[in-house]
Design a protein around this motif. Sequence first.
Motif, PDB file in Angstrom:
ATOM      1  N   PHE A   1      14.518  13.131  -2.285  1.00  0.00           N
ATOM      2  CA  PHE A   1      14.338  12.825  -0.988  1.00  0.00           C
ATOM      3  C   PHE A   1      14.541  11.640  -0.489  1.00  0.00           C
ATOM      4  O   PHE A   1      14.627  10.504   0.481  1.00  0.00           O
ATOM      5  CB  PHE A   1      12.729  12.375  -1.041  1.00  0.00           C
ATOM      6  CG  PHE A   1      12.417  14.075  -0.664  1.00  0.00           C
ATOM      7  CD1 PHE A   1      12.951  14.929   0.230  1.00  0.00           C
ATOM      8  CD2 PHE A   1      12.187  15.122  -2.478  1.00  0.00           C
ATOM      9  CE1 PHE A   1      11.960  16.845   0.011  1.00  0.00           C
ATOM     10  CE2 PHE A   1      11.606  16.695  -2.598  1.00  0.00           C
ATOM     11  CZ  PHE A   1      12.007  17.529  -1.247  1.00  0.00           C
ATOM     12  N   PHE A   2      15.488  10.738  -1.816  1.00  0.00           N
ATOM     13  CA  PHE A   2      15.427   9.976  -1.758  1.00  0.00           C
ATOM     14  C   PHE A   2      16.614   8.736  -2.118  1.00  0.00           C
ATOM     15  O   PHE A   2      17.647   8.241  -1.542  1.00  0.00           O
ATOM     16  CB  PHE A   2      14.210   7.862  -2.136  1.00  0.00           C
ATOM     17  CG  PHE A   2      12.577   8.299  -1.836  1.00  0.00           C
ATOM     18  CD1 PHE A   2      12.686   8.244  -0.076  1.00  0.00           C
ATOM     19  CD2 PHE A   2      11.548   8.935  -2.320  1.00  0.00           C
ATOM     20  CE1 PHE A   2      11.810   8.540   0.175  1.00  0.00           C
ATOM     21  CE2 PHE A   2      10.770   9.344  -2.061  1.00  0.00           C
ATOM     22  CZ  PHE A   2      10.158   8.931  -0.399  1.00  0.00           C
TER      23      PHE A   2
ATOM     24  N   VAL B   1       4.468   4.913  -2.499  1.00  0.00           N
ATOM     25  CA  VAL B   1       4.690   6.207  -1.737  1.00  0.00           C
ATOM     26  C   VAL B   1       3.771   6.381  -1.662  1.00  0.00           C
ATOM     27  O   VAL B   1       2.999   7.549  -3.207  1.00  0.00           O
ATOM     28  CB  VAL B   1       6.185   6.295  -1.923  1.00  0.00           C
ATOM     29  CG1 VAL B   1       6.627   7.907  -1.204  1.00  0.00           C
ATOM     30  CG2 VAL B   1       7.124   5.684  -2.730  1.00  0.00           C
ATOM     31  N   ALA B   2       2.841   7.403  -0.605  1.00  0.00           N
ATOM     32  CA  ALA B   2       1.917   8.269  -0.832  1.00  0.00           C
ATOM     33  C   ALA B   2       3.547   9.588  -0.518  1.00  0.00           C
ATOM     34  O   ALA B   2       2.997  10.646   0.269  1.00  0.00           O
ATOM     35  CB  ALA B   2       1.077   8.277   1.036  1.00  0.00           C
ATOM     36  N   MET B   3       3.530  10.776  -2.071  1.00  0.00           N
ATOM     37  CA  MET B   3       3.788  11.286  -2.254  1.00  0.00           C
ATOM     38  C   MET B   3       3.111  11.586  -4.057  1.00  0.00           C
ATOM     39  O   MET B   3       2.998  11.403  -4.424  1.00  0.00           O
ATOM     40  CB  MET B   3       5.313  11.456  -2.914  1.00  0.00           C
ATOM     41  CG  MET B   3       5.957  10.131  -3.360  1.00  0.00           C
ATOM     42  SD  MET B   3       8.002   9.945  -3.090  1.00  0.00           S
ATOM     43  CE  MET B   3       8.290  11.778  -3.272  1.00  0.00           C
ATOM     44  N   ARG B   4       3.685  13.148  -3.740  1.00  0.00           N
ATOM     45  CA  ARG B   4       3.194  13.226  -5.716  1.00  0.00           C
ATOM     46  C   ARG B   4       4.090  14.841  -5.875  1.00  0.00           C
ATOM     47  O   ARG B   4       4.106  16.083  -4.752  1.00  0.00           O
ATOM     48  CB  ARG B   4       1.781  14.122  -5.857  1.00  0.00           C
ATOM     49  CG  ARG B   4       1.772  14.323  -6.928  1.00  0.00           C
ATOM     50  CD  ARG B   4       0.110  15.067  -6.833  1.00  0.00           C
ATOM     51  NE  ARG B   4      -0.348  15.026  -8.251  1.00  0.00           N
ATOM     52  CZ  ARG B   4      -0.632  16.517  -8.814  1.00  0.00           C
ATOM     53  NH1 ARG B   4      -0.110  18.015  -7.706  1.00  0.00           N
ATOM     54  NH2 ARG B   4      -0.542  17.410  -9.934  1.00  0.00           N
TER      55      ARG B   4
ATOM     56  N   PRO C   1       0.523  -0.662  -0.099  1.00  0.00           N
ATOM     57  CA  PRO C   1      -0.150  -0.238   0.053  1.00  0.00           C
ATOM     58  C   PRO C   1       1.624   1.282  -0.248  1.00  0.00           C
ATOM     59  O   PRO C   1       2.222   1.071   0.339  1.00  0.00           O
ATOM     60  CB  PRO C   1      -1.059  -0.359   0.733  1.00  0.00           C
ATOM     61  CG  PRO C   1      -0.545  -1.442   2.030  1.00  0.00           C
ATOM     62  CD  PRO C   1       0.298  -1.684   1.753  1.00  0.00           C
ATOM     63  N   ASP C   2       0.176   2.492  -0.141  1.00  0.00           N
ATOM     64  CA  ASP C   2       1.005   4.106  -0.176  1.00  0.00           C
ATOM     65  C   ASP C   2       1.874   3.848   1.227  1.00  0.00           C
ATOM     66  O   ASP C   2       0.882   4.050   2.095  1.00  0.00           O
ATOM     67  CB  ASP C   2       0.266   5.269  -0.543  1.00  0.00           C
ATOM     68  CG  ASP C   2      -0.138   4.756  -1.943  1.00  0.00           C
ATOM     69  OD1 ASP C   2       0.101   3.620  -3.095  1.00  0.00           O
ATOM     70  OD2 ASP C   2      -1.285   5.705  -2.547  1.00  0.00           O
ATOM     71  N   LEU C   3       3.417   3.693   1.125  1.00  0.00           N
ATOM     72  CA  LEU C   3       3.262   4.208   2.099  1.00  0.00           C
ATOM     73  C   LEU C   3       4.158   5.801   2.468  1.00  0.00           C
ATOM     74  O   LEU C   3       4.392   6.397   1.452  1.00  0.00           O
ATOM     75  CB  LEU C   3       4.730   3.348   2.092  1.00  0.00           C
ATOM     76  CG  LEU C   3       4.403   1.868   2.222  1.00  0.00           C
ATOM     77  CD1 LEU C   3       6.205   1.208   2.036  1.00  0.00           C
ATOM     78  CD2 LEU C   3       4.223   1.886   3.195  1.00  0.00           C
ATOM     79  N   PRO C   4       3.667   6.586   3.967  1.00  0.00           N
ATOM     80  CA  PRO C   4       4.575   7.594   3.985  1.00  0.00           C
ATOM     81  C   PRO C   4       5.917   8.024   3.729  1.00  0.00           C
ATOM     82  O   PRO C   4       7.589   7.333   3.302  1.00  0.00           O
ATOM     83  CB  PRO C   4       4.287   7.799   5.293  1.00  0.00           C
ATOM     84  CG  PRO C   4       3.291   6.741   5.805  1.00  0.00           C
ATOM     85  CD  PRO C   4       3.583   5.436   4.368  1.00  0.00           C
ATOM     86  N   VAL C   5       5.912   8.636   3.440  1.00  0.00           N
ATOM     87  CA  VAL C   5       7.323   9.380   2.803  1.00  0.00           C
ATOM     88  C   VAL C   5       8.673   8.928   4.042  1.00  0.00           C
ATOM     89  O   VAL C   5       9.402   8.735   3.740  1.00  0.00           O
ATOM     90  CB  VAL C   5       7.490  10.660   2.643  1.00  0.00           C
ATOM     91  CG1 VAL C   5       9.500  11.422   2.125  1.00  0.00           C
ATOM     92  CG2 VAL C   5       6.869  11.097   1.035  1.00  0.00           C
TER      93      VAL C   5
END
Length: 423
Positions: free
Chosen positions: A326-327, A292-295, A20-24
């Motif tokens: 960021f990664f 990832v829960a990001m855009r 599932p979408d994971l927080p940054v």
Amino acid sequence: MAEGAAGPDLPVTPDLPVTPDLPVTHVLGRILDAIEPVEAVETLSLREACGRVLAADLVSPLDVPAWDNAAMDGYALRGADLDPVRYTELRVAGRALAGHPYAGPCPPGAAIRIMTGAAMPPGLDTVVPQESVETSGELVRIPPGQQAGQHRRRVGEDLAAGGLALPAGRRLAPADIGLAASLGVGSLVVRRRVRVAFFSTGDELQAIGRPLEMGRIYDSNRYTLGALLDRLGVEAIDLGVVGDRPDALETAMRDAAGRADAVISSGGVSVGEADHTRAVLARLGNVEFWNVAMRPGRPMAFGRIGATWYLGLPGNPVALMVGFIFFARPALLALGGAAPIPPVPVRARTLEPIRKRRGRTEYPRGFVAATADGTMSVALAGSQGSGVLSSMSRANCIVALPHDAGPVAAGDWVDCLPFEGLL
């Protein structure tokens, strides 16, 4: 590829689990917890060491300063000779210059003309600035109000012998090089440069220098990645473009893993029909695919191909850059042994409303600038589509909108991350 278009006979990519979408913050934490720095070190001269990561603590071999010295041009004297309520009149017995100390003790009731950086003569503990005194021949008159001990730099005030000058894990900046030189240290032990192999994926990519064919795009991602890696100071290995064939991708992955400490690819980490990265990596290594829960930048992959780290970044140009910032960037710094240094945000008021969905971190690009009242303001830098690279070029910052935040109204305060230091 458009439906019905001719193309390679591609096998069906097997269904592999997607988290599932994971927080940054969760994703970055998992990456940094896993990364282990390269062990190899080398000794470099100071002129070669800037930008490299210090491999061992630098301990000061001496006191800095090595002796008490004057912090200002003026007159060195005994603080006990100063009259607190009347002018003090002293005879000038000599002078002390930087590199040319006064020889011998100062006679009682006398002062020494002294320049900034000159060693304090024995027994003298105070410097009165030259602009505060009156002179007449060999006499100097000092007004009341001066403090005993003023304008004197004490031995070891900056660094004491045996004290920590620079910690291991520090990415050496120009000031650090100067500090090492001030200690008489001519070389430093640093971590070996991280080797990073990188390539783009996709049959739609076309090399620069040829007329653009219908349905294809120029390969900008590889040039972007190469520039980002060069700025980071790693040893970048460009493996070109890999087409949408499992055999080509597997060959490229094996080649990259055999030549580098880390591999970064762009594209092929989403769930498209021709994205074979998942199937190939399932055979070659231990890699997780995350949403990832990001855009922008939702799909990414992370893991190992044998002993080599792998990062799969999105294919859209802006999403690639955001994913790198960021990664990949913190991961490669950690791989190089650098201590983590989170980016320092600039607080700014938005000049316009910004749409924001709760439950994901969003990174619109913007342009931050000072206003007439001394505060900072930020405006969005054009279209925010993840394929619109021109707005990334016009921007000078990323606006960081937190995971739990909602829409932003004009005039709200937000955190901006300036590109200087990130790119």
